[in-house]
Write a protein that holds these residues in place. Structure first.
Motif, PDB file in Angstrom:
ATOM      1  N   LEU A  12       0.824  -1.210   0.000  1.00 29.94           N
ATOM      2  CA  LEU A  12       0.000   0.000   0.000  1.00 29.94           C
ATOM      3  C   LEU A  12       0.856   1.256   0.000  1.00 29.94           C
ATOM      4  N   VAL A  13       1.975   1.230   0.703  1.00 24.18           N
ATOM      5  CA  VAL A  13       2.862   2.400   0.735  1.00 24.18           C
ATOM      6  C   VAL A  13       3.521   2.609  -0.632  1.00 24.18           C
ATOM      7  N   LEU A  14       3.963   1.529  -1.265  1.00 24.05           N
ATOM      8  CA  LEU A  14       4.543   1.666  -2.611  1.00 24.05           C
ATOM      9  C   LEU A  14       3.512   2.230  -3.588  1.00 24.05           C
ATOM     10  N   TYR A  15       2.275   1.784  -3.457  1.00 29.32           N
ATOM     11  CA  TYR A  15       1.199   2.344  -4.279  1.00 29.32           C
ATOM     12  C   TYR A  15       1.079   3.845  -4.047  1.00 29.32           C
ATOM     13  N   ALA A  16       1.144   4.271  -2.784  1.00 30.01           N
ATOM     14  CA  ALA A  16       0.996   5.689  -2.454  1.00 30.01           C
ATOM     15  C   ALA A  16       2.139   6.525  -3.016  1.00 30.01           C
ATOM     16  N   THR A  17       3.370   6.002  -2.975  1.00 30.45           N
ATOM     17  CA  THR A  17       4.497   6.771  -3.502  1.00 30.45           C
ATOM     18  C   THR A  17       4.343   7.030  -4.997  1.00 30.45           C
ATOM     19  N   ALA A  18       3.816   6.043  -5.726  1.00 25.77           N
ATOM     20  CA  ALA A  18       3.645   6.217  -7.172  1.00 25.77           C
ATOM     21  C   ALA A  18       2.427   7.063  -7.501  1.00 25.77           C
ATOM     22  N   ALA A  19       1.375   6.968  -6.696  1.00 26.05           N
ATOM     23  CA  ALA A  19       0.131   7.671  -7.008  1.00 26.05           C
ATOM     24  C   ALA A  19       0.173   9.133  -6.600  1.00 26.05           C
ATOM     25  N   TRP A  20       0.734   9.438  -5.425  1.00 21.99           N
ATOM     26  CA  TRP A  20       0.636  10.795  -4.887  1.00 21.99           C
ATOM     27  C   TRP A  20       1.977  11.441  -4.545  1.00 21.99           C
ATOM     28  N   GLY A  21       3.067  10.727  -4.681  1.00 18.35           N
ATOM     29  CA  GLY A  21       4.357  11.291  -4.331  1.00 18.35           C
ATOM     30  C   GLY A  21       4.863  12.281  -5.366  1.00 18.35           C
ATOM     31  N   SER A  22       5.813  13.104  -4.955  1.00 16.27           N
ATOM     32  CA  SER A  22       6.477  13.993  -5.897  1.00 16.27           C
ATOM     33  C   SER A  22       7.301  13.165  -6.871  1.00 16.27           C
ATOM     34  N   ARG A  23       7.904  13.850  -7.850  1.00 11.65           N
ATOM     35  CA  ARG A  23       8.697  13.102  -8.830  1.00 11.65           C
ATOM     36  C   ARG A  23       9.837  12.334  -8.144  1.00 11.65           C
ATOM     37  N   ALA A  24      10.478  12.974  -7.161  1.00 14.46           N
ATOM     38  CA  ALA A  24      11.571  12.299  -6.452  1.00 14.46           C
ATOM     39  C   ALA A  24      11.052  11.095  -5.661  1.00 14.46           C
ATOM     40  N   VAL A  25       9.936  11.293  -4.951  1.00 10.40           N
ATOM     41  CA  VAL A  25       9.366  10.191  -4.168  1.00 10.40           C
ATOM     42  C   VAL A  25       8.899   9.067  -5.085  1.00 10.40           C
ATOM     43  N   LEU A  26       8.381   9.434  -6.251  1.00  9.62           N
ATOM     44  CA  LEU A  26       7.956   8.416  -7.223  1.00  9.62           C
ATOM     45  C   LEU A  26       9.102   7.470  -7.548  1.00  9.62           C
TER      46      LEU A  26
ATOM     47  N   ALA B  49      11.103  -0.624  -4.524  1.00 10.29           N
ATOM     48  CA  ALA B  49      10.496  -1.883  -4.973  1.00 10.29           C
ATOM     49  C   ALA B  49      11.568  -2.855  -5.455  1.00 10.29           C
ATOM     50  N   LEU B  50      12.541  -2.358  -6.232  1.00 14.46           N
ATOM     51  CA  LEU B  50      13.602  -3.237  -6.732  1.00 14.46           C
ATOM     52  C   LEU B  50      14.539  -3.671  -5.608  1.00 14.46           C
ATOM     53  N   LEU B  51      14.977  -2.708  -4.793  1.00 12.68           N
ATOM     54  CA  LEU B  51      15.893  -3.042  -3.702  1.00 12.68           C
ATOM     55  C   LEU B  51      15.212  -3.929  -2.673  1.00 12.68           C
ATOM     56  N   GLY B  52      13.950  -3.612  -2.364  1.00 16.74           N
ATOM     57  CA  GLY B  52      13.220  -4.429  -1.405  1.00 16.74           C
ATOM     58  C   GLY B  52      13.054  -5.858  -1.875  1.00 16.74           C
TER      59      GLY B  52
ATOM     60  N   VAL C 232       3.305  -0.066  -9.912  1.00 14.87           N
ATOM     61  CA  VAL C 232       2.723   0.219 -11.233  1.00 14.87           C
ATOM     62  C   VAL C 232       1.248   0.614 -11.104  1.00 14.87           C
ATOM     63  N   CYS C 233       0.500  -0.040 -10.212  1.00 17.91           N
ATOM     64  CA  CYS C 233      -0.904   0.346 -10.006  1.00 17.91           C
ATOM     65  C   CYS C 233      -1.004   1.791  -9.533  1.00 17.91           C
ATOM     66  N   GLY C 234      -0.122   2.180  -8.624  1.00 19.54           N
ATOM     67  CA  GLY C 234      -0.102   3.573  -8.186  1.00 19.54           C
ATOM     68  C   GLY C 234       0.241   4.518  -9.318  1.00 19.54           C
TER      69      GLY C 234
END
Length: 398
Positions: free
Chosen positions: A104-118, A125-128, A171-173
């Motif tokens: 859910l947090v990864l979804y949030a970073t892609a959906a609502w984060g700034s470009r850097a947070v995105l 996701a890759l490192l995790g 990707v969903c985010g």
């Protein structure tokens, strides 16, 4: 509503924030006990140490705390999720149900984060995925007893599964981010089109009013000159001229007040339509194949102000144009000239292939024209009919 602070905290309504917190709390309450009972350091029914329970609860608080602020501060949410995952791994646990929070947090970073947070979310996701695969192979011993080749195969499979799971959430985010961006762009486009339509209508109304006011002042000047010359020889003609001056001046004053509410950038020439031109308008509508049924009850008590005559003409013109475009060939027009106002009603049956009308520039123009003379206008669909109603104040007429 929280305000943006250095790009870390996004603007978010209190309602949305409360819903996020409540949802995260419910997930924490449901998934944390489940993680303790079924995935603790011991089989079901065996004792679980307090330290292990505390570690799971701490990891759950961190992870679902990130979920709670996912829309408010996606960057901080990502940091909280990482902290929870580190606590979980340091405690020696394998995958737990509370790890849903990471998705859910990864979804949030892609959906609502700034470009850097995105992109931090993408890297996480890759490192995790890599860290989790190595952790499962090396620490939890999921491949213990297997040959080197089997360990490599299992580790690779775990890496692929982890990448797919974490990447899918990100990707969903990202897809939702694209949807939100498209909505924002469309909303800005519609707002710009609405403002442009309103400005265009103001310019047109200002041009119309210019000619009416000029005509009114010319009448006042001519009548004043005539009254001055007739005052000595024919006082009754002077009295009549003064009455005409008073009525014309009242109409002109009304028009001047309207002009002061507008921003005029250009003006045009040409005579303005009056009530006398309505028959020509109805004739044009008949030529287009629409037969208007016209009722005037009661009749005008006198000569309405020029601004009112123009507003009535333009509103009827636009309403009848809509009837031609969207109707089935029949339209009812009703005018009621009351002592203090004129009521307008135009009804036409809407064709079945026209599921929604009334949101275009024509309706905006009719409504603004009615408001500029101090009146009101409603345009809406009622069943199979589209109805335009307007009420315009006229005051005293001559």
């Amino acid at each position: 509503m929280p305000r943006s602070v250095g790009g870390v905290i996004r603007p978010l309504s209190r309602t949305a924030l409360v819903l996020d917190i409540v949802g995260a709390a419910l997930l924490f309450v449901i998934l944390t006990p489940f993680s303790v009972v079924f995935y603790g350091p011991g089989a079901v029914g065996e004792g679980i140490s307090g330290a292990a329970v505390a570690a799971i609860v701490t990891a759950g608080i961190l992870m679902f705390g990130g979920v709670a602020i996912g829309r408010l501060a996606p960057g901080l949410a990502l940091a909280a999720a990482w902290a929870g995952a580190i606590v979980q791994m340091l405690s020696g646990f394998g995958p737990l149900p509370i790890d849903v929070a990471i998705l859910l947090v990864l979804y949030a970073t892609a959906a609502w984060g700034s470009r850097a947070v995105l992109w931090w979310g993408f890297g996480s996701a890759l490192l995790g995925a890599l860290v989790s695969a190595v952790y499962l192979v090396v620490v939890t011993g999921v491949t213990s007893g297997a040959s080197g080749w089997d360990q490599l195969t299992t580790g690779t499979l775990l890496l692929v599964v982890s990448v797919l799971a974490l990447g899918f959430a990100w990707v969903c985010g990202l897809l939702w981010r694209v949807v939100l961006r498209a909505r924002s762009t469309r909303s800005a486009q519609l707002k710009a089109e609405s403002l442009a339509a309103e400005e265009q209508e103001r310019v047109r109304i200002a041009r119309d009013m210019h000619d009416i006011v000029a005509h009114s002042l010319a009448v006042v000047i001519a009548q004043a000159d005539g009254a001055r010359y007739a005052a000595a020889a024919k006082p009754e003609m002077a009295t009549e001229a003064l009455g005409t001056i008073a009525q014309t001046a009242r109409s002109a004053l009304s028009d001047v007040r309207l002009l002061l509410t507008q921003l005029r950038h250009r003006q045009g020439d040409g005579p303005q339509p009056t009530l006398a031109d309505l028959e020509s308008l109805f004739a044009q509508v008949r030529q287009a194949g629409v037969e208007p049924r016209i009722t005037v009850d009661p009749m005008p008590p006198g000569e309405p102000p020029g601004a009112i005559q123009l507003a009535v003409y333009r509103i009827l013109q636009e309403a009848l144009t809509n009837a031609i475009r969207h109707g089935d060939g029949a339209v009812d027009v009703h005018l009621a000239w009351l002592p203090d106002r004129v009521d307008i009603q135009v009804r036409n049956t809407v064709g079945r292939d026209q599921p929604q009308i009334g949101g275009g520039h024509g309706v905006i123009g009719m409504r603004e024209r009615a408001q500029l003379v101090g009146g009101s206008l409603q345009a809406e669909r009622q069943g199979a009919q589209f109805v335009v109603r307007a009420s315009l104040p006229i005051g005293e007429v001559a």
